[in-house]
Design a protein around this motif. Sequence first.
Motif, PDB file in Angstrom:
ATOM      1  N   ASP A 293       2.351  -1.401   8.792  1.00  0.00           N
ATOM      2  CA  ASP A 293       3.721  -1.473   8.294  1.00  0.00           C
ATOM      3  C   ASP A 293       3.699  -2.157   6.925  1.00  0.00           C
ATOM      4  OD1 ASP A 293       6.377  -1.708   7.777  1.00  0.00           O
ATOM      5  OD2 ASP A 293       6.850  -3.000   9.487  1.00  0.00           O
ATOM      6  N   PRO A 294       3.923  -1.411   5.836  1.00  0.00           N
ATOM      7  CA  PRO A 294       3.861  -2.033   4.500  1.00  0.00           C
ATOM      8  C   PRO A 294       4.877  -3.157   4.312  1.00  0.00           C
ATOM      9  CG  PRO A 294       3.860   0.370   4.354  1.00  0.00           C
ATOM     10  CD  PRO A 294       4.210   0.032   5.764  1.00  0.00           C
ATOM     11  N   LYS A 295       6.010  -3.093   5.024  1.00  0.00           N
ATOM     12  CA  LYS A 295       7.047  -4.110   4.847  1.00  0.00           C
ATOM     13  C   LYS A 295       6.930  -5.252   5.852  1.00  0.00           C
ATOM     14  CE  LYS A 295      10.347  -0.847   2.828  1.00  0.00           C
ATOM     15  NZ  LYS A 295      11.724  -0.292   2.892  1.00  0.00           N
ATOM     16  N   HIS A 296       5.964  -5.165   6.786  1.00  0.00           N
ATOM     17  CA  HIS A 296       5.695  -6.251   7.733  1.00  0.00           C
ATOM     18  C   HIS A 296       6.972  -6.667   8.470  1.00  0.00           C
ATOM     19  CE1 HIS A 296       1.720  -6.696   5.882  1.00  0.00           C
ATOM     20  NE2 HIS A 296       2.341  -6.586   4.719  1.00  0.00           N
ATOM     21  N   ARG A 297       7.666  -5.691   9.021  1.00  0.00           N
ATOM     22  CA  ARG A 297       8.901  -6.012   9.717  1.00  0.00           C
ATOM     23  C   ARG A 297       8.623  -6.448  11.161  1.00  0.00           C
ATOM     24  NH1 ARG A 297      11.487  -0.495   7.511  1.00  0.00           N
ATOM     25  NH2 ARG A 297       9.323   0.031   7.967  1.00  0.00           N
ATOM     26  N   LEU A 298       8.324  -5.495  12.052  1.00  0.00           N
ATOM     27  CA  LEU A 298       8.051  -5.852  13.443  1.00  0.00           C
ATOM     28  C   LEU A 298       6.573  -6.137  13.689  1.00  0.00           C
ATOM     29  CD1 LEU A 298      10.329  -3.277  15.305  1.00  0.00           C
ATOM     30  CD2 LEU A 298      10.819  -5.666  14.729  1.00  0.00           C
TER      31      LEU A 298
ATOM     32  N   PRO B 178       0.825  -1.205   0.000  1.00  0.00           N
ATOM     33  CA  PRO B 178       0.000   0.000   0.000  1.00  0.00           C
ATOM     34  C   PRO B 178       0.858   1.254   0.000  1.00  0.00           C
ATOM     35  CG  PRO B 178      -0.016  -1.061   2.163  1.00  0.00           C
ATOM     36  CD  PRO B 178       0.682  -1.986   1.224  1.00  0.00           C
ATOM     37  N   SER B 179       0.268   2.324  -0.483  1.00  0.00           N
ATOM     38  CA  SER B 179       0.987   3.592  -0.517  1.00  0.00           C
ATOM     39  C   SER B 179       1.170   4.120   0.891  1.00  0.00           C
ATOM     40  CB  SER B 179       0.191   4.613  -1.342  1.00  0.00           C
ATOM     41  OG  SER B 179      -1.062   4.887  -0.728  1.00  0.00           O
ATOM     42  N   SER B 180       2.023   5.145   1.034  1.00  0.00           N
ATOM     43  CA  SER B 180       2.322   5.699   2.351  1.00  0.00           C
ATOM     44  C   SER B 180       1.100   6.317   2.999  1.00  0.00           C
ATOM     45  CB  SER B 180       3.440   6.744   2.224  1.00  0.00           C
ATOM     46  OG  SER B 180       3.022   7.788   1.331  1.00  0.00           O
ATOM     47  N   GLU B 181       0.088   6.710   2.179  1.00  0.00           N
ATOM     48  CA  GLU B 181      -1.104   7.305   2.773  1.00  0.00           C
ATOM     49  C   GLU B 181      -1.872   6.295   3.607  1.00  0.00           C
ATOM     50  OE1 GLU B 181      -3.422   9.024  -0.281  1.00  0.00           O
ATOM     51  OE2 GLU B 181      -2.005  10.628  -0.725  1.00  0.00           O
ATOM     52  N   GLY B 182      -1.685   4.979   3.376  1.00  0.00           N
ATOM     53  CA  GLY B 182      -2.408   3.981   4.134  1.00  0.00           C
ATOM     54  C   GLY B 182      -1.694   3.545   5.397  1.00  0.00           C
TER      55      GLY B 182
END
Length: 689
Positions: free
Chosen positions: A113-118, A65-69
């Motif tokens: 978190d778009p990258k699903h890190r933590l 998703p874009s940063s707006e989400g």
Amino acid sequence: MRLLTQWRGAMPGVFNALIAFAAVSATALAQTPPATVPPAPAAAVPAQAPAAPAPTTPAAPSPVPSSEGVFTGWIDFGYRWRSDVAGSLDTYRSLVNLGSGPKLIGTEFTLTDPKHRLFDQIHVRAYDWGDDPYSTLHIDARKAKLYNLNVDYRDIAYFDDLPSYADPQLAGGGIALNQQSFDMRRRFANAELTFLPGNWISPYFAYDRDSGGGTGVSEFVSNVDEFPVPAQFHDRTSDYRGGVRMEFRRFHVTLEQGGTKFEDDETLFQSGGVNYGNTLAPIFGQTLDLTGYLGAYGARGTSIYSRALMTASATSWLDLYGQFLYSQPKTTVNYQQYDGGNLYLQSQVLFYSSQQYLVSSAAQMPHTTGNLGAEIRPRHRIRITESWTTDRLHNAGSSAENQTLTGGQTAEQQTAALLESTLVTNYNQAEALVYFEATSNLTLRGGYRYVWGDANDAVLPAEGLASVENVKLRQNVGIGGFTYRPASKLSFSAEGESASSGGAFFRTSLYDYQKVRAQARYHTGPISFSADFNLLNNQDPQPGVNYDYLSHQESLSVMWSPAGGKAFDLQGSYTRSDLRSDINYLQPSTEDSLLSNYRDNSHIATALFHINPPHKGPMAPVIMAGGSLVISSGSRPTTYFQPMAKLSLPAGKHLTWFAEWRYYGYNEAFYLYEAFRAHIVTVGLRVTR
């Protein structure tokens, strides 16, 4: 019992093995490389010309998703003004307790978190921050197949100082003083972390904390007199628990081990001045008074408990469930008291000028609770539920006390005492219900509940009114009800119980009672109606009790939303409530039997209009208006009004301005000094993203 002891002793080892197995499984899954296909055997391949480059195709859209989400939600903040409270400020603070100042009225938002890190997502909810009497915060975070974290926090301003409550001085001395008042803060926090959610085995850990502290007024009881004195309170309880949930195709198991730690401290004090207490009449020509006092109370407790929960679908026609809990709390209490003045010991007809009183006690209470149940479906239209519950505890304690009296009629008098007490209760309940679908629109249910148990307590050596008491509990309850849906938009339901008892643990317990509840619902298009009726009739004819209680209430509610609420909608409700209570009680000072009569007849109404006025352009104002009222008569006639109005006006794409007015009006016919009136105005902004 030996098997139970062995099982409890093995529980920590079982938990350690299960948690270790989960950790090893998770590590192995994380370190296992993806499966690969072995290469084909080498073979001679004729030489070929270089392949032409593949045609270029447009790149697929990114699933990220874009940063707006990343952040979505809203926040309400503003400022509240409260008018001067006309009337009793203490009553206002006991019932409403809203003040002026900047406020975080509420917020709900989600972080992604778009990258699903933590984490994958974090949800946050918070309401009423800014020194409000009830503030809440909730946070939950999760990462798929790894963990779920839930955190809750509540901060409560607990103020209770109704002038007419616990105030025997009012009639005699003209002083309004609540002798059981509190001005405290209570804080509740809990957190639970679950690993590997959705797996067949999920370990979890949790922590709960409850703490409070503040000041107030309490009583020093000295034989024939009571002296209100300042008090300080502080307590805290911590609960640690951990376990594992196991989900299989046909059954679920939860094993949990936990422990609690409890601390409670209370200090009462008076230094200087003369406190004449609640008894102003002279005793043998002398007036009692208190000139100095210091009392300190401290309690400490710990408990270790084990819990097991199981649900199972044994067959297509049989479901089973059960739960077992064992705990063994231990408590120690120490109390010390130093007081001086002109005081009186009624048992020895003795006046004294100072006292030292020391008490030390300890108790432990093994407690076992369990329940079993089943749902049986022998035929297509028949369903049977059966359940059994047992609760058993054994409390044993002892205390040593030492008292020293000086002055007055004797130079010094010392007494010592050792008390031992026991309390054993056994409570059991068995219930069976049958559900029968007579037709597609009518369901009937009926059943039987049997409650039995016993309680035994003893205090040695004999003290007070009763040193040994045995109570038997026997109760037979018939249960019935139905649900009827003559049309898809109309439904009726009713259920009732009727009981006959041969004993009860408490004077105000349900004894010979009838309980009825009925509901009707109708919904069509933009309008829906509902009606409710509740009745409880209870009598305890035992000598010395003669308890007669009757309460019933009738409620009507409506919701009207024409055209989907585009122009307006309306919600309203009305409740009529009646209560009657008559019971015998003993007057503490004389031990005479008296009759307590209490009556309350109330009308409660609430209405809320939601209006969308005509407008041009995208800026659409919203108006809300309504309020609540309570009008009661009987032993304590009371009126309470709370009208309100709110205007919301968009100020941009992501901004909404709002203003709200509320009025609080409270009055009691017999206690005019407890009436109050106040206006509250709140202005703020809502930011939405």
